[in-house]
Design an enzyme around this catalytic site. Structure first.
Site, PDB file in Angstrom:
ATOM      1  N   SER A  32     -75.354 -16.590  72.619  1.00 28.94           N
ATOM      2  CA  SER A  32     -74.915 -15.669  73.655  1.00 28.94           C
ATOM      3  C   SER A  32     -73.811 -16.304  74.499  1.00 28.94           C
ATOM      4  O   SER A  32     -72.766 -16.684  73.967  1.00 28.94           O
ATOM      5  CB  SER A  32     -76.128 -15.242  74.480  1.00 28.94           C
ATOM      6  OG  SER A  32     -75.888 -14.044  75.159  1.00 28.94           O
TER       7      SER A  32
ATOM      8  N   ASP B 277     -77.468  -5.866  67.369  1.00 34.31           N
ATOM      9  CA  ASP B 277     -77.334  -6.446  68.707  1.00 34.31           C
ATOM     10  C   ASP B 277     -76.636  -5.442  69.619  1.00 34.31           C
ATOM     11  O   ASP B 277     -75.465  -5.120  69.423  1.00 34.31           O
ATOM     12  CB  ASP B 277     -76.526  -7.742  68.623  1.00 34.31           C
ATOM     13  CG  ASP B 277     -76.600  -8.577  69.887  1.00 34.31           C
ATOM     14  OD1 ASP B 277     -76.869  -8.008  70.964  1.00 34.31           O
ATOM     15  OD2 ASP B 277     -76.368  -9.794  69.802  1.00 34.31           O
TER      16      ASP B 277
ATOM     17  N   HIS C 252     -80.377  -9.009  69.629  1.00 36.61           N
ATOM     18  CA  HIS C 252     -79.780 -10.186  70.280  1.00 36.61           C
ATOM     19  C   HIS C 252     -80.727 -11.375  70.134  1.00 36.61           C
ATOM     20  O   HIS C 252     -81.431 -11.757  71.079  1.00 36.61           O
ATOM     21  CB  HIS C 252     -79.518  -9.854  71.749  1.00 36.61           C
ATOM     22  CG  HIS C 252     -78.617 -10.824  72.443  1.00 36.61           C
ATOM     23  ND1 HIS C 252     -77.319 -11.042  72.062  1.00 36.61           N
ATOM     24  CD2 HIS C 252     -78.829 -11.643  73.505  1.00 36.61           C
ATOM     25  CE1 HIS C 252     -76.760 -11.945  72.861  1.00 36.61           C
ATOM     26  NE2 HIS C 252     -77.663 -12.336  73.741  1.00 36.61           N
TER      27      HIS C 252
END
Length: 665
Positions: free
Chosen positions: A219, A325, A356
């Site tokens: 991320s 995601d 995610h």
């Protein structure tokens, strides 16, 4: 793979080998690393005059060093920026773990580095681990398994607090020059090009480092790795961006549509580690320069767009991303991947069905093994064949994996699919389509996604639906679809949304539920442990459910930005315009018997935020089309009347008002 514990070799044997190395000449001081394309060859050449270190056996590293006795230290690296304006260059905290025996023997080691804004505020990994320190302020526990697993195998691990977070000075500028520069400075220090200091101000060098660095992170952390690679910094040999951002504009704006208000300010405040007011000026700049009132792509966003600098990347790149995601959408990896491919950057890709998520929580044993071999090749210079294998690992269905030479799948072609009027309620995909001039209109109703895509054969105000015939053979979509529309709008702008939907019963990943992964009560261990930092993590499994349809991919566009994202062109109600709505990249196989649907809507309260509502959009069906990236010979069957498709109705309790859609990457 069994639990990855330290090898059973006796310390006496290791000590004997290391004692022999002590008698050998020490290696030369670290030099800037070669570009990624020559990384293993450069490492081999540099090591040709030295004995094989004890952590290398054949073509792999093995755990011979004591994790419990590892050197643990904290230093502050000086950057080139003064992002808080206090007249002093920023200093970023770097907490490191490295093998003591290798240091004693003069064996230099490469560095695996995770630069993150989250170590203090929020934690890392599925279990939200945070750093902990001993009484002297030295790192006692680093999140994740990287230090536990790799330090015994002859690596150092560095956990970097980005500028303005945790124990670092400076201010967080959310993907900008100060953030990226703070991580880059650590690579420079590891190569002798920057200064660092202990907590009491003593200068400290990284003479123990080979200068070869691999950055990894999920991320926001992986986004930083992309940004540092885009600077072309020498010494960065590889990056592993997981669910990572390559353009912050595309993260916070969907083709001119605001994802949520005050997003840069929100993220800055979420991770800010400075005292109240220390970064007030930076926060004000973030809010002013992001041009929220226009949605335009400007110089602020260009600084946070790493894709145009792909030609500067020296590092190899191992990408991992979930195709479902909804936080960091798939175009973030797909456009970066394309740019890297055009520059000939060595690369590898994992794509999986979850949202995610880190592949460590999707396919754990295989991920650790793949990562180990990748780092051994690019950081240790070991010829283990990892670059001779297929470039892509792909999950095609829950728990079903395959490999392929590249992505999009080799042989993918762009297929133009006509839109037909159908029965006047549901249109068609495929066949001859409507004649030019055949129009259909829909009025903005701010429908939820469930309302948009459910019961496609039923008339629902606020949407247009187009269905293919039942597929006679499996249909493979691999790449980035788009919808080209000829429209007339009775407002200066409106949000346009498009979704591809797989109508048909199947077992699917429940990515709307905890990103498609469930945490179990059992544990597995991946490396060595201490009382302060164990290497054991809760096991996980994918969450699946049988459903009668699923949204594959989505796309958004502010209609006034149809000509350029740098400026708006308000629409005139007496004019027709041709606009393209790009959809997020995807990879899926629709089984025979299923039906592919295209659903058009306008304002999208679950995903975006807009004040432009209540428009009526007229679509010239004969001058509009869906563009699909398809593989193989199979295509959409010709159809004049859309098949009747029945699904469960939308949940009537679903929210119909705009909400705060801000997330943290």
């Amino acid at each position: 793979m069994s639990s990855a514990q330290s090898t059973a070799r006796t310390r006496a044997r290791v000590a004997a080998v290391l004692a022999g190395l002590l008698l050998a000449a020490l290696p030369a001081a670290p030099a800037p690393a070669s570009p990624a394309t020559a990384a293993p060859e450069a490492a081999e050449a540099a090591a040709s005059h030295r004995p094989t270190p004890p952590h290398v056996v054949g073509d792999k590293t093995v755990p011979v060093y004591s994790y419990a006795d590892a050197i643990r230290e904290s230093v502050w690296v000086e950057t080139r920026a003064d992002s808080d304006g206090d007249g002093v260059r920023d200093r970023v905290a770097v907490d490191m773990v490295r093998p003591r025996e290798a240091a004693a023997a003069g064996v230099r080691v490469p560095v695996i580095m995770d630069a993150s804004p989250y170590y203090h505020c929020c934690g890392r990994g599925n279990e939200s681990e945070r750093k902990t320190y001993d009484a002297a302020g030295v790192i006692a526990k680093a999140p994740l398994f990287y230090d536990n697993y790799f330090v015994p195998r002859g690596y150092a691990f560095a956990a970097v607090d980005l500028a303005g977070t945790a124990r670092s000075t400076g201010c967080e500028d959310v993907g900008g020059p100060a953030e990226v520069g703070s991580a880059k400075a650590v690579v420079d220090w590891l190569n002798g090009r920057a200064r660092a200091f202990t907590a009491d101000g003593r200068p400290v060098s990284a003479a123990w480092s080979t200068g070869r660095v691999g950055m990894i992170g999920k991320s926001w952390d992986g986004s930083v790795a992309n940004g540092v690679a885009a600077t072309g910094v020498p010494g960065l040999a590889t990056i592993v961006p997981i669910s990572a951002i390559s353009s912050w504009y595309d993260y916070m704006r969907y083709q001119g549509v605001l994802r949520s208000s005050d997003y840069p300010g929100y993220l800055h405040s979420y991770v800010n580690g400075r005292t109240d007011g220390a970064c007030a000026e930076e926060l004000a700049r973030l809010r002013a320069d992001s041009a929220e009132e226009t949605g335009d792509y400007n110089g602020f966003w260009a600084q946070r767009d790493y894709r145009p600098a792909a030609g500067r990347v020296r590092a190899s790149v191992f990408v991992a991303h979930g195709v479902n995601d909804l936080n960091v959408t798939t175009n973030q990896f797909a456009r970066w991947w394309q740019e890297l491919a055009e520059q000939g950057v060595p690369r590898k890709l994992w794509l999986y069905q979850a949202g995610h998520e880190d592949p460590f929580d999707v396919r754990r044993a295989e991920w650790v093994d793949s990562l180990h071999r990748w780092f051994d090749y690019w950081l240790q210079g070991l010829r283990n064949g990892v670059m001779d294998e297929p470039r892509v690992d792909l999950e095609t269905a829950p728990g079903t994996w395959t490999t392929q030479r590249d992505w999009p799948a080799p042989g993918t072609r762009s297929v133009r699919v006509a839109l037909g009027a159908g029965d006047g309620v549901t249109g068609t995909l495929g066949g001859r389509g409507a004649r030019p001039g055949r129009e259909q209109a829909y009025v903005d109703e701010s429908l939820t996604e469930a309302e948009l895509v459910a019961e496609p054969s039923t008339a629902t105000a606020g949407r247009l639906v187009f269905l293919s015939g039942a597929l006679s053979a499996p249909l493979r979509i691999s790449g980035s679809p788009s919808v080209r529309l000829r429209i007339r709008v009775d407002r200066p702008t409106t949000e346009l949304t498009a979704r591809l939907v797989d109508y048909g019963t199947a077992e699917r990943i429940r990515y709307d539920s905890s990103e498609g992964v469930r945490t179990l009560t059992t544990e597995s261990c991946w490396g060595a442990s201490t009382d302060a930092d164990d290497a054991c993590y809760r096991d996980t499994e994918e969450i699946t459910a049988v459903s009668d349809h699923a949204v594959l991919t989505r796309g958004w566009l502010d209609a006034a930005h149809h000509r350029s994202l740098r400026f708006a062109t308000p629409l005139r109600p007496d004019r027709w315009y041709t606009v393209t709505v790009p959809l997020n990249a995807y990879d899926a196989v629709l089984p025979a018997g299923h039906v592919l649907g295209l659903v058009l809507g306008q304002s999208d309260p679950e995903f975006t935020e807009t004040d432009d509502r209540d428009a009526t959009v007229r679509v010239d069906l004969g001058r509009s089309e869906l563009i699909l990236p398809l593989t193989g010979r199979a295509g959409l069957p010709s159809v004049d009347v859309a098949p009747r498709v029945v699904t469960a109705p939308a949940d009537p309790s679903a929210a119909r008002t705009a909400r705060d859609t801000r997330q943290v990457p």
